[in-house]
Design a protein around this motif. Structure first.
Motif, short mmCIF file in Angstrom:
data_model
loop_
_atom_site.label_atom_id
_atom_site.label_comp_id
_atom_site.label_asym_id
_atom_site.label_seq_id
_atom_site.Cartn_x
_atom_site.Cartn_y
_atom_site.Cartn_z
N ARG A 1 0.85 -1.20 0.00
CA ARG A 1 0.00 0.00 0.00
C ARG A 1 0.88 1.23 0.00
N GLU A 2 0.37 2.28 -0.67
CA GLU A 2 1.15 3.51 -0.67
C GLU A 2 0.85 4.28 0.60
N GLU A 3 1.82 5.08 1.00
CA GLU A 3 1.64 5.86 2.21
C GLU A 3 1.33 7.29 1.86
N ARG A 4 0.46 7.92 2.67
CA ARG A 4 0.11 9.33 2.45
C ARG A 4 1.15 10.18 3.16
N THR A 5 1.69 11.15 2.45
CA THR A 5 2.72 11.99 3.06
C THR A 5 2.35 13.46 2.87
N LEU A 6 3.23 14.31 3.36
CA LEU A 6 3.02 15.76 3.25
C LEU A 6 2.96 16.16 1.79
N GLY A 7 3.82 15.57 0.98
CA GLY A 7 3.87 15.93 -0.43
C GLY A 7 2.55 15.67 -1.13
N ASN B 1 2.91 6.21 -5.37
CA ASN B 1 3.61 4.97 -5.72
C ASN B 1 4.13 5.12 -7.14
N LEU B 2 5.39 4.79 -7.35
CA LEU B 2 6.02 5.01 -8.65
C LEU B 2 5.28 4.29 -9.77
N ILE B 3 4.81 3.07 -9.51
CA ILE B 3 4.12 2.30 -10.55
C ILE B 3 2.77 2.92 -10.87
N THR B 4 2.06 3.39 -9.85
CA THR B 4 0.74 3.99 -10.08
C THR B 4 0.87 5.32 -10.83
N VAL B 5 1.94 6.08 -10.52
CA VAL B 5 2.20 7.31 -11.27
C VAL B 5 2.40 6.99 -12.74
N PHE B 6 3.13 5.91 -13.01
CA PHE B 6 3.37 5.48 -14.38
C PHE B 6 2.06 5.06 -15.06
N ILE C 1 13.44 0.81 -15.63
CA ILE C 1 14.02 1.85 -14.76
C ILE C 1 13.47 1.71 -13.34
N ILE C 2 12.14 1.43 -13.23
CA ILE C 2 11.54 1.26 -11.90
C ILE C 2 12.21 0.09 -11.17
N ILE C 3 12.47 -1.01 -11.90
CA ILE C 3 13.14 -2.16 -11.27
C ILE C 3 14.53 -1.77 -10.81
N ALA C 4 15.26 -1.01 -11.65
CA ALA C 4 16.61 -0.59 -11.28
C ALA C 4 16.59 0.32 -10.06
N VAL C 5 15.60 1.25 -10.01
CA VAL C 5 15.49 2.15 -8.86
C VAL C 5 15.17 1.35 -7.59
N PHE C 6 14.26 0.39 -7.73
CA PHE C 6 13.86 -0.40 -6.56
C PHE C 6 15.03 -1.20 -6.02
N ARG C 7 15.91 -1.67 -6.94
CA ARG C 7 17.04 -2.48 -6.49
C ARG C 7 18.00 -1.66 -5.64
N VAL C 8 18.14 -0.37 -5.97
CA VAL C 8 19.07 0.48 -5.22
C VAL C 8 18.42 1.04 -3.96
N ALA D 1 15.22 0.19 -2.63
CA ALA D 1 14.32 -0.72 -1.90
C ALA D 1 13.02 -0.05 -1.50
N THR D 2 12.57 0.94 -2.29
CA THR D 2 11.27 1.57 -2.04
C THR D 2 10.68 2.02 -3.36
N LEU D 3 9.34 2.17 -3.40
CA LEU D 3 8.66 2.69 -4.59
C LEU D 3 8.00 4.03 -4.30
N ALA D 4 8.12 4.54 -3.05
CA ALA D 4 7.48 5.80 -2.70
C ALA D 4 8.23 6.95 -3.36
N VAL D 5 7.51 7.78 -4.13
CA VAL D 5 8.20 8.84 -4.88
C VAL D 5 8.81 9.89 -3.96
N ASP D 6 8.29 10.02 -2.74
CA ASP D 6 8.86 11.02 -1.83
C ASP D 6 10.26 10.62 -1.36
#
Lengths: 176, 106
Positions: free
Chosen positions: A79-85, B33-38, B85-92, B94-99
């Protein structure tokens, strides 16, 4: 019949798109996107674009979305987390998007000379040949070079995807 | 019976396209989430494709449909590279949160 089909699948499209935004788990969003793309294929059929309707199902609802669901499952995205952004983006973004939609709707509704879609009357009926024949005549005669260039683009994209996604040899030896 | 023979104005298809595009922009802005943004980007591409097909019908030009065909092919290539690219980012990271992905450098 046309009106009923349009409202049914336009409604499914919008419902799927809204559901994509509301779901917090990426796999649910991916499945709603498949609903949107399949409904769009039906709308293409209503607009007389038979080839594009099938291509939409095979390429988008099939290939691209399988890739998406595969990556969601491979990375075990939670699940995605809600943040300030996200709150800031929602506060500034929503009025901006409503303004864009209002401008677009005003332009579309005030545009002169837009006709109506008559079911079964595609853009090729006057020539007495199917949609696919007319499409391929233009594609393979006048636009042959762009078509071939696109195939090179896809080849480069495949090689790029493999090069990006594979691990380096150093990483692999470090793991051992 | 009049409902069954009613024609649908082109403007309604264009309005649907505009609404889908706006929903894609909203998704691009609020999803974290990076995938949902995509996926929201794919939604916007689909919305534009619908208006291309509607205008191809309006002007009886087959080129509008051919443009959609090219958009589809480029979108398929884009999806393959973007997900790699998403897979490569996740490997480094270990998160998909764009923040949390706030540096260009891996």
């Amino acid at each position: 019949m046309h009106l009923i089909l349009f409202f049914l699948f336009a409604g499914l499209c919008l419902a799927g798109a809204i559901n994509l935004l509301l779901q917090s788990h990426p796999i649910n969003s991916a499945l709603s996107l498949i609903v949107v793309m399949t409904s769009l294929a039906v709308l293409y059929l209503l607009l007389g674009a038979e080839f594009l309707a099938i291509a939409q199902i095979i390429v988008y609802a099939g290939a691209v979305m399988v890739l998406f669901t595969f990556v969601v499952m491979l990375l075990n995205a939670g699940r995605e987390e809600r943040t300030l952004g996200s709150h800031a983006a929602a506060r500034i973004g929503f009025p901006a998007v409503v303004a864009i939609l209002a401008v677009l709707a005003t332009v579309i509704l005030r545009a002169q000379g837009l006709g109506a879609v008559h079911l079964g009357e595609g853009l090729t009926n006057s020539h007495g040949s199917s949609n696919l024949v007319v499409l391929s005549q233009v594609l393979f005669h006048e636009l042959l070079l762009p078509f071939e260039v696109t195939s090179v683009l896809i080849l480069v994209a495949i090689l790029g995807a493999v090069a990006l996604a594979r691990r380096d040899d150093e990483e692999r030896t470090a793991e051992k | 019976m009049s409902l069954l023979q009613h024609d649908v104005p082109i403007a309604w298809y264009l309005l649907l396209s505009a609404a889908l595009f706006s929903l894609g922009v909203v998704g691009f802005l609020i999803k974290r989430n990076l995938i949902t943004v995509f996926m929201s980007i794919e939604l916007m591409l689909n919305a534009v494709n619908l208006s291309f097909v509607a205008f191809a019908y309006q002007w009886h030009q087959v080129r509008g449909q051919i443009f959609v065909f090219f958009v589809m092919m480029v979108a398929a290539a884009e999806a393959a590279v973007g997900l790699a690219i998403i897979i490569a980012v996740f490997r480094v990271r270990a998160t998909l949160a764009v923040d949390r992905i706030d540096l260009m450098k891996l």
